[in-house]
Design a protein around this motif. Sequence first.
Motif, mmCIF file in Angstrom:
data_model
loop_
_atom_site.group_PDB
_atom_site.id
_atom_site.type_symbol
_atom_site.label_atom_id
_atom_site.label_comp_id
_atom_site.label_asym_id
_atom_site.label_seq_id
_atom_site.Cartn_x
_atom_site.Cartn_y
_atom_site.Cartn_z
ATOM 1 N N GLY A 1 18.074 -24.347 50.676
ATOM 2 C CA GLY A 1 18.902 -25.116 49.754
ATOM 3 C C GLY A 1 18.189 -25.653 48.529
ATOM 4 N N VAL A 2 16.891 -25.340 48.394
ATOM 5 C CA VAL A 2 16.117 -25.832 47.248
ATOM 6 C C VAL A 2 15.800 -24.667 46.328
ATOM 7 N N ASN A 3 16.186 -24.777 45.056
ATOM 8 C CA ASN A 3 15.879 -23.749 44.077
ATOM 9 C C ASN A 3 14.371 -23.625 43.891
ATOM 10 N N TYR A 4 13.873 -22.377 43.793
ATOM 11 C CA TYR A 4 12.435 -22.182 43.624
ATOM 12 C C TYR A 4 11.904 -22.911 42.393
ATOM 13 N N LYS A 5 12.683 -22.928 41.339
ATOM 14 C CA LYS A 5 12.245 -23.608 40.120
ATOM 15 C C LYS A 5 11.994 -25.082 40.387
ATOM 16 N N ASP A 6 12.908 -25.716 41.103
ATOM 17 C CA ASP A 6 12.736 -27.132 41.428
ATOM 18 C C ASP A 6 11.555 -27.334 42.377
ATOM 19 N N MET A 7 11.426 -26.428 43.368
ATOM 20 C CA MET A 7 10.345 -26.555 44.338
ATOM 21 C C MET A 7 8.983 -26.448 43.676
ATOM 22 N N PHE A 8 8.828 -25.433 42.802
ATOM 23 C CA PHE A 8 7.522 -25.202 42.193
ATOM 24 C C PHE A 8 7.241 -26.113 41.004
ATOM 25 N N ASN A 9 8.245 -26.852 40.558
ATOM 26 C CA ASN A 9 7.995 -27.898 39.575
ATOM 27 C C ASN A 9 7.446 -29.154 40.240
ATOM 28 N N LYS A 10 7.693 -29.290 41.541
ATOM 29 C CA LYS A 10 7.183 -30.442 42.281
ATOM 30 C C LYS A 10 5.916 -30.086 43.047
ATOM 31 N N VAL A 11 5.864 -28.871 43.579
ATOM 32 C CA VAL A 11 4.717 -28.420 44.365
ATOM 33 C C VAL A 11 4.014 -27.304 43.604
ATOM 34 N N CYS A 12 2.806 -27.566 43.130
ATOM 35 C CA CYS A 12 2.061 -26.563 42.356
ATOM 36 C C CYS A 12 1.395 -25.572 43.314
ATOM 37 N N LEU A 13 1.644 -24.314 43.083
ATOM 38 C CA LEU A 13 1.122 -23.254 43.948
ATOM 39 C C LEU A 13 0.047 -22.455 43.218
ATOM 40 N N HIS A 14 -1.098 -22.311 43.845
ATOM 41 C CA HIS A 14 -2.180 -21.484 43.312
ATOM 42 C C HIS A 14 -2.349 -20.271 44.228
ATOM 43 N N ILE A 15 -2.273 -19.089 43.677
ATOM 44 C CA ILE A 15 -2.491 -17.869 44.446
ATOM 45 C C ILE A 15 -3.741 -17.166 43.913
ATOM 46 N N ILE A 16 -4.725 -17.004 44.779
ATOM 47 C CA ILE A 16 -5.939 -16.252 44.431
ATOM 48 C C ILE A 16 -5.873 -14.948 45.217
ATOM 49 N N PRO A 17 -5.524 -13.845 44.566
ATOM 50 C CA PRO A 17 -5.216 -12.614 45.304
ATOM 51 C C PRO A 17 -6.417 -11.908 45.918
ATOM 52 N N MET A 18 -7.618 -12.163 45.411
ATOM 53 C CA MET A 18 -8.783 -11.470 45.963
ATOM 54 C C MET A 18 -10.034 -12.303 45.708
ATOM 55 N N VAL A 19 -10.630 -12.793 46.771
ATOM 56 C CA VAL A 19 -11.808 -13.650 46.646
ATOM 57 C C VAL A 19 -13.100 -12.831 46.539
ATOM 58 N N ASN A 20 -13.092 -11.646 47.131
ATOM 59 C CA ASN A 20 -14.304 -10.834 47.197
ATOM 60 C C ASN A 20 -14.066 -9.450 46.572
ATOM 61 N N PRO A 21 -13.872 -9.372 45.266
ATOM 62 C CA PRO A 21 -13.530 -8.088 44.631
ATOM 63 C C PRO A 21 -14.596 -7.018 44.785
ATOM 64 N N ASP A 22 -15.870 -7.406 44.734
ATOM 65 C CA ASP A 22 -16.937 -6.404 44.881
ATOM 66 C C ASP A 22 -16.937 -5.824 46.289
ATOM 67 N N GLY A 23 -16.784 -6.690 47.285
ATOM 68 C CA GLY A 23 -16.759 -6.218 48.660
ATOM 69 C C GLY A 23 -15.578 -5.310 48.938
ATOM 70 N N VAL A 24 -14.415 -5.660 48.377
ATOM 71 C CA VAL A 24 -13.229 -4.826 48.549
ATOM 72 C C VAL A 24 -13.442 -3.458 47.904
ATOM 73 N N THR A 25 -14.046 -3.453 46.736
ATOM 74 C CA THR A 25 -14.315 -2.194 46.035
ATOM 75 C C THR A 25 -15.244 -1.292 46.845
#
Length: 242
Positions: free
Chosen positions: A18-42
Motif C-alpha cells: 500500500g506504499v508507493n515506491y516514490k514515497d517509500m524511497f523518499n523516506k528510506v534512502c537505499l544504496h545499492i552496490i552491485p559489485m564489491v570485488n570487480p577484479d575478483g569477479v573478472t
Amino acid sequence: MKQAEFYIKNYEQGSYKGVNYKDMFNKVCLHIIPMVNPDGVTISQFGTEKINNEDTKDKLYEYYQRDLKKGFVACDYKEYLSIWKSNSIGTDINKNFDHAWDSYEGPVVPSRLNYKGSAAESEPETRALVNTVKHYNIVGSIAYHATGSIIYWDYGQTGDLRTKCYDFVKAVKEINNYTVYFAKDREMTPAGYSDWCVVNNGIPAITCEVGTGKAPVPLSEFNTIWKDNKMVVANVCYLYYK
C-alpha cells in the motif's frame, strides 16, 4: 543490477503493501552496490584474459602453484581461476574487515580465498565499503554472497541490537524463505563485512547466500534467485518506513 532496474522502473507507479515506491524511497534512502570485488569477479569469469598487468598474471599463477603444492586445491589452473574469491592481489575482502581480524587464522600468504591481508582494511575494496557505511550513516545492510540459500546474522549481539537484527532477518526471510543460521548452528568466522557492521557499529546486517551447489552460481539459477529476492529490498525498506 536487476533490483536497481526494477525499483527505478516502478518508482512512479509501483507500490508495496500500500506504499508507493516514490514515497517509500523518499523516506528510506537505499544504496545499492552491485559489485564489491570487480577484479575478483573478472578473474572468475575470464581467467587472465582481461588482466592487463603482467605482474598480476604472474602472481596468480604463483598462488596457484603454491596452493596446489600445499594441497589447498587439486584442479587445473583454469578451474582454479574460475573459483577465485579474493581480489586481484589474493586478499579475501570478506576476511579483511576490522572485527576480530587479529584472531582470524587462515592462509598466511595470498590465495584464491581466506587470506585476510596484511592488515585490517588494507584493501581498497574494503575501505570503499567502510567509508560508505560511515559517510551515509547506514542503518541496515544486506550482503549478497553465494551459495547455499542461507541467511547469516548471529554474531553474539545482545539486547536491543539483537532484537533489531532479528527483525531485519525476519523481513528478509518473509520474502526469500532462506534458512536462518544461528551461532549455535555454525561458527561464524570473523573479519567479515556483516559482523563488522553489527559488532563494531551496532548496525543490523545480514549475509544472504544465494543459489545452490558451488560458486560461481550458474546463470540457469538466476530466475529462481531473482524471484526469491525480488521484493526483499521493498520489505526491508518498508520495515524502516513504518
